[in-house]
Design a protein around this motif. Structure first.
Motif, PDB file in Angstrom:
ATOM      1  N   VAL A  48      16.035   0.759  14.962  1.00 44.05           N
ATOM      2  CA  VAL A  48      15.755  -0.397  15.816  1.00 44.05           C
ATOM      3  C   VAL A  48      14.346  -0.914  15.560  1.00 44.05           C
ATOM      4  O   VAL A  48      14.117  -2.127  15.440  1.00 44.05           O
ATOM      5  CB  VAL A  48      15.941  -0.024  17.301  1.00 44.05           C
ATOM      6  N   ALA A  49      13.377   0.003  15.475  1.00 50.50           N
ATOM      7  CA  ALA A  49      12.001  -0.404  15.210  1.00 50.50           C
ATOM      8  C   ALA A  49      11.877  -1.087  13.848  1.00 50.50           C
ATOM      9  O   ALA A  49      11.164  -2.084  13.706  1.00 50.50           O
ATOM     10  CB  ALA A  49      11.068   0.803  15.287  1.00 50.50           C
ATOM     11  N   LEU A  50      12.574  -0.560  12.850  1.00 49.11           N
ATOM     12  CA  LEU A  50      12.529  -1.170  11.520  1.00 49.11           C
ATOM     13  C   LEU A  50      13.111  -2.581  11.545  1.00 49.11           C
ATOM     14  O   LEU A  50      12.521  -3.518  10.999  1.00 49.11           O
ATOM     15  CB  LEU A  50      13.287  -0.306  10.516  1.00 49.11           C
ATOM     16  N   LEU A  51      14.269  -2.737  12.164  1.00 47.81           N
ATOM     17  CA  LEU A  51      14.924  -4.039  12.181  1.00 47.81           C
ATOM     18  C   LEU A  51      14.146  -5.042  13.030  1.00 47.81           C
ATOM     19  O   LEU A  51      14.089  -6.230  12.694  1.00 47.81           O
ATOM     20  CB  LEU A  51      16.350  -3.907  12.714  1.00 47.81           C
ATOM     21  N   ALA A  52      13.551  -4.580  14.121  1.00 49.35           N
ATOM     22  CA  ALA A  52      12.822  -5.472  15.017  1.00 49.35           C
ATOM     23  C   ALA A  52      11.360  -5.618  14.638  1.00 49.35           C
ATOM     24  O   ALA A  52      10.610  -6.286  15.349  1.00 49.35           O
ATOM     25  CB  ALA A  52      12.936  -4.966  16.450  1.00 49.35           C
ATOM     26  N   GLN A 224      16.184  -7.606   8.506  1.00 50.32           N
ATOM     27  CA  GLN A 224      15.316  -8.091   9.567  1.00 50.32           C
ATOM     28  C   GLN A 224      15.575  -9.564   9.855  1.00 50.32           C
ATOM     29  O   GLN A 224      15.569  -9.995  11.008  1.00 50.32           O
ATOM     30  CB  GLN A 224      13.850  -7.867   9.183  1.00 50.32           C
ATOM     31  N   ALA A 225      15.822 -10.334   8.792  1.00 48.73           N
ATOM     32  CA  ALA A 225      16.143 -11.749   8.981  1.00 48.73           C
ATOM     33  C   ALA A 225      17.478 -11.907   9.700  1.00 48.73           C
ATOM     34  O   ALA A 225      17.633 -12.773  10.580  1.00 48.73           O
ATOM     35  CB  ALA A 225      16.170 -12.463   7.633  1.00 48.73           C
ATOM     36  N   ALA A 226      18.463 -11.055   9.362  1.00 47.64           N
ATOM     37  CA  ALA A 226      19.755 -11.104  10.042  1.00 47.64           C
ATOM     38  C   ALA A 226      19.609 -10.732  11.515  1.00 47.64           C
ATOM     39  O   ALA A 226      20.304 -11.269  12.380  1.00 47.64           O
ATOM     40  CB  ALA A 226      20.746 -10.170   9.356  1.00 47.64           C
ATOM     41  N   LEU A 283      22.964  -5.498  16.450  1.00 46.70           N
ATOM     42  CA  LEU A 283      23.315  -5.544  15.034  1.00 46.70           C
ATOM     43  C   LEU A 283      23.765  -4.180  14.538  1.00 46.70           C
ATOM     44  O   LEU A 283      24.732  -4.057  13.774  1.00 46.70           O
ATOM     45  CB  LEU A 283      22.115  -6.038  14.219  1.00 46.70           C
ATOM     46  N   MET A 284      23.097  -3.123  14.987  1.00 44.21           N
ATOM     47  CA  MET A 284      23.478  -1.778  14.587  1.00 44.21           C
ATOM     48  C   MET A 284      24.843  -1.395  15.142  1.00 44.21           C
ATOM     49  O   MET A 284      25.556  -0.586  14.544  1.00 44.21           O
ATOM     50  CB  MET A 284      22.426  -0.772  15.065  1.00 44.21           C
ATOM     51  N   ARG A 285      25.200  -1.968  16.281  1.00 43.81           N
ATOM     52  CA  ARG A 285      26.481  -1.658  16.901  1.00 43.81           C
ATOM     53  C   ARG A 285      27.592  -2.592  16.440  1.00 43.81           C
ATOM     54  O   ARG A 285      28.677  -2.592  17.007  1.00 43.81           O
ATOM     55  CB  ARG A 285      26.328  -1.710  18.426  1.00 43.81           C
ATOM     56  N   GLY A 286      27.308  -3.390  15.423  1.00 45.39           N
ATOM     57  CA  GLY A 286      28.347  -4.188  14.796  1.00 45.39           C
ATOM     58  C   GLY A 286      28.609  -5.528  15.430  1.00 45.39           C
ATOM     59  O   GLY A 286      29.696  -6.069  15.299  1.00 45.39           O
TER      60      GLY A 286
END
Length: 348
Positions: A48-52, A224-226, A283-286
């Motif tokens: 989550v930290a990486l994506l956000a 991250q853009a997604a 996003l991680m949960r699809g």
């Protein structure tokens, strides 16, 4: 055995992007879990930290695979990984770098420090004094370092994961509030279960697992853009604002008893972290839209290090988590919204 081709950027079409996003995140987590046993919640929060594009403060006793997790993730994403052991004699230049004088040509050159990496592990961060902690303020917020009037950008993406030991406090320093606020989340890690510990020992005494790279850092930038394209309903954003506002003026939200227990509440960075974290978790949960549970699941980690408890609260045995529980019980989340209008991705 040859490794599979490494994706660099997500395709342009929505359908292909959704499929590749779900597949790539599944591959990353699978590869990390080939090495790291258990710690599912911790791994989820790291992603989550990486994506956000946030930073993580991790509190746990030694030996719980904090370093191994970040190192394995860096290998999986073919990114740079550096570890800094924080000690009382550490200097700011040991982190960000310094200017060096060359007597042969009479010129100065810049030696960049270890913060110039993709994944930075700040081990036992609370063992260094405030002057060292202040060296991290600019790079954590602005993703840059200023040396002698020159600005140097750190690589993108950039994540700081700092650890601290909750048991041993001798020789430690409290982290400045300004620095704590720059951490998106504070995560508590507990001991593994008996079954997980057995699996840990079996993996350690067995031949080491060879981590296979499944993506490049460019793919993480695309993820991250997604993440920024995930739909966040205004009702969820308003709920995040109400929650954070309740930490500053609890009496206005029907919790007058908390007024004497909270010396200071959370800043707007907490609201931003809740919004961005909810997107990443969705996003991680699809999903390409956030639900209330995506936001509420992150509330303790986002708020617990941003609340300053009064002496009265500490004397009565209250903790940040107990006060957060009261807040969440009073400030209700909105109902599920617009599920039928948002496109979905395949379940991870």
């Amino acid at each position: 055995m040859h490794a599979p081709p490494l994706p660099e950027m997500a395709p342009d079409t929505d359908t292909d992007t959704d499929t590749d996003t779900a597949s790539l995140m599944e591959q990353i987590l699978y590869e990390v879990k080939r090495v790291v046993v258990g710690q599912d919640r911790f791994l989820e929060r790291v992603m989550v930290a990486l994506l956000a594009q946030g930073h993580l403060l991790v509190e746990g006793v030694p030996g719980l695979a904090k370093t191994l997790t970040v190192k394995t993730l860096a290998q999986t994403l073919q990114g740079q990984f550096k570890r800094i052991q924080f000690t009382p004699d550490l200097m700011p230049a040991d982190l960000v770098g310094t200017r060096l004088f060359n007597p042969r040509n009479g010129e100065f050159s810049t030696a960049l420090g270890p913060v110039f990496t993709h994944l930075l592990l700040a081990d036992e961060i609370n063992r260094a004094p405030a002057k060292v902690q202040s060296a991290l303020l600019e790079v954590m917020q602005e993703r840059q370092v200023t040396l002698a009037g020159e600005t140097h950008r750190v690589p993108s993406p950039f994540l700081v994961m700092a650890t601290q030991n909750p048991i041993e406090t001798e020789g430690t320093y409290p982290l400045p509030e300004a620095q704590l606020d720059r951490f998106m989340m504070k995560v508590h890690i507990g001991y593994p279960s008996d079954e997980e510990e057995l699996a840990i020992v079996q993996r350690v005494i067995a031949p080491p697992v060879i981590v296979q790279p499944v993506a490049r850092m460019e793919a993480l930038v695309a993820l991250q853009a997604a993440c920024r394209q995930v739909y966040l309903d205004p009702a969820l954003l308003q709920y995040a604002v109400r929650l954070v506002s309740a930490t500053r003026q609890p009496a206005r939200h029907g919790l007058p008893e908390l007024q004497a227990w909270l010396s200071a509440g959370a800043s707007p960075r907490a609201t931003i972290a809740l919004a961005e974290g909810a997107r990443a978790l969705a996003l991680m949960r699809g999903r390409r839209y956030a639900l209330p549970e995506d936001l509420t699941d992150l509330v303790p980690e986002v708020l617990r290090h941003r609340l300053t408890l009064s002496y009265e609260a500490l004397a009565e045995g209250h903790s940040p988590d107990s006060l957060i529980s009261r807040l969440m019980g009073r400030v209700s989340p909105p109902p599920r919204v617009l599920q039928h209008d948002a496109p979905t991705v395949s379940s991870l």
